[in-house]
Design a protein around this motif. Sequence first.
Motif, PDB file in Angstrom:
ATOM      1  N   SER A   1      17.499  23.817  -5.126  1.00 57.91           N
ATOM      2  CA  SER A   1      18.824  23.677  -5.690  1.00 57.91           C
ATOM      3  C   SER A   1      19.108  22.213  -5.960  1.00 57.91           C
ATOM      4  N   SER A   2      20.114  21.954  -6.806  1.00 51.11           N
ATOM      5  CA  SER A   2      20.438  20.572  -7.147  1.00 51.11           C
ATOM      6  C   SER A   2      20.879  19.790  -5.925  1.00 51.11           C
ATOM      7  N   ASP A   3      21.587  20.448  -4.989  1.00 51.94           N
ATOM      8  CA  ASP A   3      22.025  19.757  -3.776  1.00 51.94           C
ATOM      9  C   ASP A   3      20.837  19.350  -2.929  1.00 51.94           C
ATOM     10  N   GLU A   4      19.848  20.246  -2.835  1.00 51.48           N
ATOM     11  CA  GLU A   4      18.661  19.929  -2.047  1.00 51.48           C
ATOM     12  C   GLU A   4      17.885  18.797  -2.686  1.00 51.48           C
ATOM     13  N   ASN A   5      17.837  18.790  -4.023  1.00 52.41           N
ATOM     14  CA  ASN A   5      17.123  17.726  -4.720  1.00 52.41           C
ATOM     15  C   ASN A   5      17.775  16.376  -4.488  1.00 52.41           C
ATOM     16  N   LYS A   6      19.099  16.354  -4.433  1.00 51.08           N
ATOM     17  CA  LYS A   6      19.806  15.103  -4.219  1.00 51.08           C
ATOM     18  C   LYS A   6      19.525  14.550  -2.833  1.00 51.08           C
ATOM     19  N   GLU A   7      19.358  15.474  -1.855  1.00 55.83           N
ATOM     20  CA  GLU A   7      19.146  15.037  -0.483  1.00 55.83           C
ATOM     21  C   GLU A   7      17.699  14.672  -0.208  1.00 55.83           C
ATOM     22  N   ALA A   8      16.786  15.188  -1.041  1.00 52.26           N
ATOM     23  CA  ALA A   8      15.363  14.927  -0.818  1.00 52.26           C
ATOM     24  C   ALA A   8      15.066  13.457  -1.034  1.00 52.26           C
ATOM     25  N   LYS A   9      14.289  12.872  -0.146  1.00 54.75           N
ATOM     26  CA  LYS A   9      13.929  11.467  -0.248  1.00 54.75           C
ATOM     27  C   LYS A   9      12.532  11.335  -0.824  1.00 54.75           C
ATOM     28  N   GLN A  10      12.391  10.425  -1.752  1.00 50.56           N
ATOM     29  CA  GLN A  10      11.089  10.173  -2.354  1.00 50.56           C
ATOM     30  C   GLN A  10      10.324   9.209  -1.462  1.00 50.56           C
ATOM     31  N   GLU A  11       9.198   9.672  -0.923  1.00 50.95           N
ATOM     32  CA  GLU A  11       8.412   8.833  -0.038  1.00 50.95           C
ATOM     33  C   GLU A  11       7.521   7.892  -0.832  1.00 50.95           C
ATOM     34  N   ASP A  12       7.269   6.729  -0.263  1.00 52.32           N
ATOM     35  CA  ASP A  12       6.395   5.758  -0.895  1.00 52.32           C
ATOM     36  C   ASP A  12       4.949   6.121  -0.608  1.00 52.32           C
ATOM     37  N   THR A  13       4.119   6.128  -1.640  1.00 48.14           N
ATOM     38  CA  THR A  13       2.691   6.378  -1.472  1.00 48.14           C
ATOM     39  C   THR A  13       1.960   5.257  -2.180  1.00 48.14           C
ATOM     40  N   ALA A  14       1.755   4.178  -1.493  1.00 46.47           N
ATOM     41  CA  ALA A  14       1.264   2.965  -2.142  1.00 46.47           C
ATOM     42  C   ALA A  14      -0.188   3.057  -2.553  1.00 46.47           C
ATOM     43  N   ALA A  15      -1.049   3.579  -1.704  1.00 51.74           N
ATOM     44  CA  ALA A  15      -2.463   3.604  -2.044  1.00 51.74           C
ATOM     45  C   ALA A  15      -3.209   4.548  -1.137  1.00 51.74           C
ATOM     46  N   GLY A  16      -4.392   4.939  -1.574  1.00 48.27           N
ATOM     47  CA  GLY A  16      -5.233   5.809  -0.778  1.00 48.27           C
ATOM     48  C   GLY A  16      -6.158   4.996   0.096  1.00 48.27           C
ATOM     49  N   ASP A  17      -7.445   4.995  -0.231  1.00 51.72           N
ATOM     50  CA  ASP A  17      -8.422   4.276   0.576  1.00 51.72           C
ATOM     51  C   ASP A  17      -8.318   2.771   0.369  1.00 51.72           C
ATOM     52  N   ASN A  18      -8.868   2.038   1.341  1.00 49.39           N
ATOM     53  CA  ASN A  18      -8.972   0.596   1.173  1.00 49.39           C
ATOM     54  C   ASN A  18      -9.953   0.289   0.048  1.00 49.39           C
ATOM     55  N   VAL A  19      -9.610  -0.673  -0.774  1.00 52.40           N
ATOM     56  CA  VAL A  19     -10.505  -1.090  -1.844  1.00 52.40           C
ATOM     57  C   VAL A  19     -10.618  -2.608  -1.814  1.00 52.40           C
ATOM     58  N   ASP A  20     -11.686  -3.108  -2.391  1.00 57.27           N
ATOM     59  CA  ASP A  20     -11.897  -4.546  -2.464  1.00 57.27           C
ATOM     60  C   ASP A  20     -11.140  -5.088  -3.674  1.00 57.27           C
ATOM     61  N   PRO A  21     -10.092  -5.893  -3.463  1.00 57.84           N
ATOM     62  CA  PRO A  21      -9.308  -6.402  -4.595  1.00 57.84           C
ATOM     63  C   PRO A  21     -10.084  -7.368  -5.476  1.00 57.84           C
ATOM     64  N   ASN A  22     -11.237  -7.831  -4.987  1.00 62.85           N
ATOM     65  CA  ASN A  22     -12.049  -8.757  -5.774  1.00 62.85           C
ATOM     66  C   ASN A  22     -12.957  -8.043  -6.770  1.00 62.85           C
TER      67      ASN A  22
END
Length: 203
Positions: A51-72
Amino acid sequence: MSIRRSTKSRRAVAAVSLTAALALAISGCGTDGGGKTNDVGSSPSSAPSKSSDENKEAKQEDTAAGDNVDPNVKLAEVKGDGLTLVINQVKRDSGGFVTVQGQIKNESDETRNTSTWAGTESTVSSRNPNSVAGATLVDKTGKKRYYVLRDTEDRCLCTTSIPPLLAGRTTPIFMQFPAPPSTTTEVDFTLPSFATASLKISG
């Protein structure tokens, strides 16, 4: 530099519904025989919407990255609007996915908005604000376009909740796509506002 963040709760939800989402994506893989690029993984999920009310209350979680990677490690570098996108890893996973990881640096003198990276599809951008959900992979040989995977609530398997990028700052990103056939080893990657990059798939 480690860009791994905790995404266990988000991935737990995704794991339950990902099978259905992937099956839906694969069902649209056939070519139309007319030389056009077919879309894969772009259909919305069939799960009941909240429902629209549930959507408003839902928090968007941060998902920055999966596995570690070499930035170089720099597989590709493209620019757009004063920003530089570097791809560090493109890996085929045994579960039938391709994971793309990289980082975006603001090389301008001004703060840059990140909202355009979520794409133009209203359902996706509203459920995944300030994300990289608008990214696509194109298999030119197979004539297919692959979209970022989503769960049954249209939440992407990608980095979300990216704040405006301050001048000189860098943010890590990741996204998962349905895997092209094993015979496909190179794809074109596009993220809104950036030039297209040619990527080789490992694994």
